[in-house]
Design a protein around this motif. Structure first.
Motif: not given
Length: 802
Positions: A499-504, A641-645, A663-664, A667-672
């Protein structure tokens, strides 16, 4: 006779007998220690190792440790000091066995002011935390000295002082005693060898035999003690370790020899017995020296991916913390780690020491206060002047502190179950062989059984895994992936979802396209935005700060208040007006536009000014890396971030990759967690700022860093952002560890089968077996090192090609 003349606590001979509860003590000091341990239910100390205690010194009523009440000395020794907690590290050269560790890690039961203690057996050091409102450093040291573990305190020691290891001196003396006795017993045995087993002069024969008997005693009762102690320790813990069969073989050889000598029926096998001890101890010394040369105690300064911002020549530059020097002027932003002890130069600071002491409260500091390494600034950026060089090893020690460990069940290597039953199988073979030789040729029984018990090498199975992992940690670290410990290698090899975060994380932090949309900003407003964003470590804040920085060189003004809201934005006050910088919803209460990229909205003095669009290209090589990873793993994208990309990402890695935006952190924790509930093994890769919960929840959490001082103990690994493209090659290399360990395992099994087959047939002499055992161990370890190095060279070639 031994029980009556030996102290129950320390095992020393009793010149003056002190009796308590039918137990014999050599002095009142040992008796008092026993009573103290009994009072605190710590008598298990005596069941782990026979005569585990150190001879007690008694109560310290004088002024021996009075100097430890001096605040200046406490300050010099302390790694961390607050009103409620002091951390320090002390050298305890007396540590020698499992009982020592047991007692020293239970010190909190002897002194209620001690929070916890942790022993580093290899370095013979103890890390202690205590509450100075309940106890004192003097009382802590007196308690340790009272039970026999007086620390070796040198006020000249620092974290970087190289300590001389003298633990091998005792082993060398034991080898010397065994070698002297072995050589002389061999010489005294030559007449028996060369005369067909008889000596014509009877008195000479008796003289040689009894001289051999006398020379063998120090070998059995002194040189062989490490083997017997280790075997007994294992038995007391209901385990049969590697020393158990060796101890049994040694005991059988010596007792059989003494029986033959005393009964007059033979000269025994004392040459073999002393030879076994000599070669076993020599082999262990050689192993220790070999392992020291192959030591994988990682050199943190070489590649620990953590940086810090410093002011030099009126310029702010980012440097690795290994290059941080005394008197450097550090700039620490919100939620960034303080890598070295320093003096606060800003007017005030809010320091979070939860990484050091586990408490979530913040410490209010003012200008001139000492700030300890491991703290984090909460709020506006601060400036500090270093008084000690940084210590990556101390930071990593805090990272591995059990207080902060995640509840993750790292599994042992697949070799461990085999090694646990190896010794039991060995004893079974020895029993079967003894029965066989008893009924066929009893003269061969002793040689066969002794050789069987000595030649086998179950420890090599574990050593293969240990040195494979150790070498891998070193090689992986050179490619800027820094793993918390060797257990992470096993965990990474089982991963199926990334699972990748996008920003940063996926985005490059080196460059960005920034466009402002809205009412024109005055120079003072631009300077204000630059000033406020400069206090934040968030990637968008840093990007905007660097962009605006080129438009003005006005000095930054102090802020009256500064508050950063996770994943939302910044709320600050400059003494005149409120300023909000962040997402559209955070700044305006609604989304002002349909986003086409990341947006940073601005509100100054309750007047909405506009927003900056920030387009950050993806990291070099990330598209190819994601496509490669997709062939073996299920890829997921999570972003606050938003879904622009979204469309661009789908073009890069395909329509079938799950992507969630806005995703807050929760949200990320619950997804994992939802993936794990399905039985999946997940690695989370993020920048650590908004992803701490997800990194904590994942089976493996990898924090991406771009030479900044933001550090999260929630992660299992740290990776340099510029090396993210290497991830497929590194994961492939990690997958090889099982094959390498299996190769060493197979070689070990073949050696043991061959050795045992010769021993069972009576074709292997015990002395030869004593030589083969350590040689095989070193050979197997060498094989593991060669294979990992060879694979490491292939990894280098692959990365260079990429």
């Amino acid at each position: 006779m031994i029980q009556k003349s030996s102290c129950y606590h320390c095992g020393d001979p009793c010149s003056e007998v002190v009796v308590l509860e039918e137990k014999i003590f050599c002095c009142n000091g040992c008796k008092q220690v026993y009573l103290l341990l009994k009072e605190n239910n710590l008598c298990n100390y005596y069941t782990i190792t026979d005569h585990a205690g150190i001879k007690a010194k008694g109560k310290f009523t004088g002024e021996k440790f009075a100097y430890l009440e001096d605040e200046e000395i406490i300050h010099k020794l302390a790694l961390f000091k607050s009103r409620q907690q002091i951390n320090l590290q002390l050298s305890i050269p007396q540590i020698h066995c499992a009982s020592c560790i047991y007692l020293l890690e239970k010190l909190y039961l002897l002194d209620k002011g001690i929070i916890h203690s942790r022993v580093n057996f290899q370095k013979k050091e103890i890390f202690i935390s205590f509450n100075p409102t309940i106890t004192s450093l003097r009382k802590v040291v007196e308690t340790m000295a009272f039970v026999g573990y007086e620390p070796n305190i040198s006020l000249q020691d620092t974290l970087h002082t190289k300590k001389v290891n003298t633990s091998g001196n005792s082993l060398i003396i034991k080898i010397g005693v065994a070698g002297f006795s072995f050589a002389n017993i061999m010489m005294l045995s030559f007449p028996d060898y060369f005369s067909g087993g008889t000596i014509e002069t009877l008195s000479l024969k008796h003289t040689f035999t009894w001289l051999s008997f006398i020379l063998s005693l120090p070998v059995l009762f002194y040189s062989a003690t490490p083997i017997f102690k280790n075997a007994l320790t294992g038995l007391r813990q209901n385990e049969i370790n590697i020393d158990a069969p060796i101890a049994l073989a040694t005991l059988i050889t010596f007792l059989r020899s003494y029986y033959e000598i005393m009964s007059g029926i033979g000269v025994g096998y004392l040459d073999s017995g002393t030879g076994i001890i000599f070669f076993m101890l020599t082999g262990r010394w050689f192993q220790n020296k070999t392992y020291e040369k192959l030591s994988f105690d990682r050199k943190y300064q070489s590649y620990f991916p953590l940086g810090v911002m410093v002011k030099r020549d009126q310029k702010e530059i980012s440097i690795p913390i290994s290059k941080l020097a005394v008197n450097d002027w550090m700039i620490i932003r919100n939620n960034e780690l303080i890598p070295a002890d320093a003096i606060l130069m800003s007017d005030h600071a809010n320091i979070d020491y939860s990484f050091v002491n586990g408490e979530k409260t913040t410490h209010q500091a003012i200008k001139g206060d000492l700030i300890y390494a491991g703290g984090k600034q909460i709020g506006a950026s601060i400036q500090l002047k270093t008084i000690k060089s940084s210590s990556q090893s101390y930071i990593t020690e805090l990272w591995n502190n059990p207080v902060f460990k995640k509840t993750k069940a790292y599994k042992d290597s697949f070799v461990h179950p085999w090694s646990r039953y190896f010794t039991l199988a060995l004893f079974s073979i020895a029993i079967i062989a003894s029965i066989y030789w008893y009924f066929t040729d009893a003269s061969q029984l002793l040689n066969a059984v002794t050789s069987i018990l000595i030649v086998a090498c179950p420890c090599s199975l574990l050593l293969t895994a240990t040195f494979t992992f150790g070498n891998m940690l070193r090689i992986i670290g050179k490619h800027q992936l820094y793993l918390k410990n060797a257990s992470v290698i096993e965990a990474l090899s089982d991963i199926r979802h990334i699972v990748f975060d996008k920003t940063g994380t996926l985005n490059s932090n080196d460059r960005a396209e920034i466009i402002y949309n809205g009412n024109p900003l005055s120079e003072s407003e631009s300077n204000l935005i630059k000033n406020i964003t400069g206090h934040s470590a968030h990637i968008l804040s840093r990007t905007l700060h660097n962009h605006l920085k080129t438009r003005s060189n006005t000095n930054e003004a102090a802020l009256a208040t500064y508050e950063e809201h996770l994943n939302l934005g910044i709320h600050a006050h400059d003494g005149i007006q409120d300023i909000k910088i962040g997402s559209g919803h955070f700044v305006t209460g609604h989304q002002p536009s349909t986003p086409e990229s990341s947006e940073v909205h601005i509100n100054i003095g309750n007047s909405y000014k506009g927003y900056f669009t920030v387009r950050k290209p993806y990291r070099t090589g990330i598209e190819a890396s994601l496509r490669t990873l997709k062939n073996q793993y299920q890829i997921h994208i999570l972003s606050g971030d938003n879904d622009a990309e979204e469309s661009e990402l789908k073009k890069m890695i395909g329509e079938d990759v799950p992507m969630i935006f806005k995703a807050s952190p929760e949200d990320k924790l619950n997804y994992i967690k939802s993936l794990q509930e399905k039985g999946e093994k997940v690695v989370m890769i993020g920048d650590g700022l908004n992803d701490a919960g997800a990194l904590m929840q994942a089976n493996v959490g990898i924090a991406i860093h771009d030479n900044n001082a933001h550090f999260t103990p929630a992660s299992d690994a740290i990776m340099d952002g510029q090396s993210l493209y290497r991830l497929p090659s590194l994961l492939r290399y990690i997958q090889l560890h099982k094959k390498i360990v299996l190769a060493g395992f197979s070689f070990s099994i073949l050696y043991n089968i061959a050795g045992l087959s010769f021993a069972v047939q009576g074709l292997l002499q015990p002395v030869v077996a004593a030589i083969l055992m350590p040689v095989s161990s070193i050979t197997i370890v060498g094989l593991a090192i060669l294979l990992t190095n060879w694979a490491g060279q292939k990894l280098n070639q692959k990365i260079l090609t990429t």
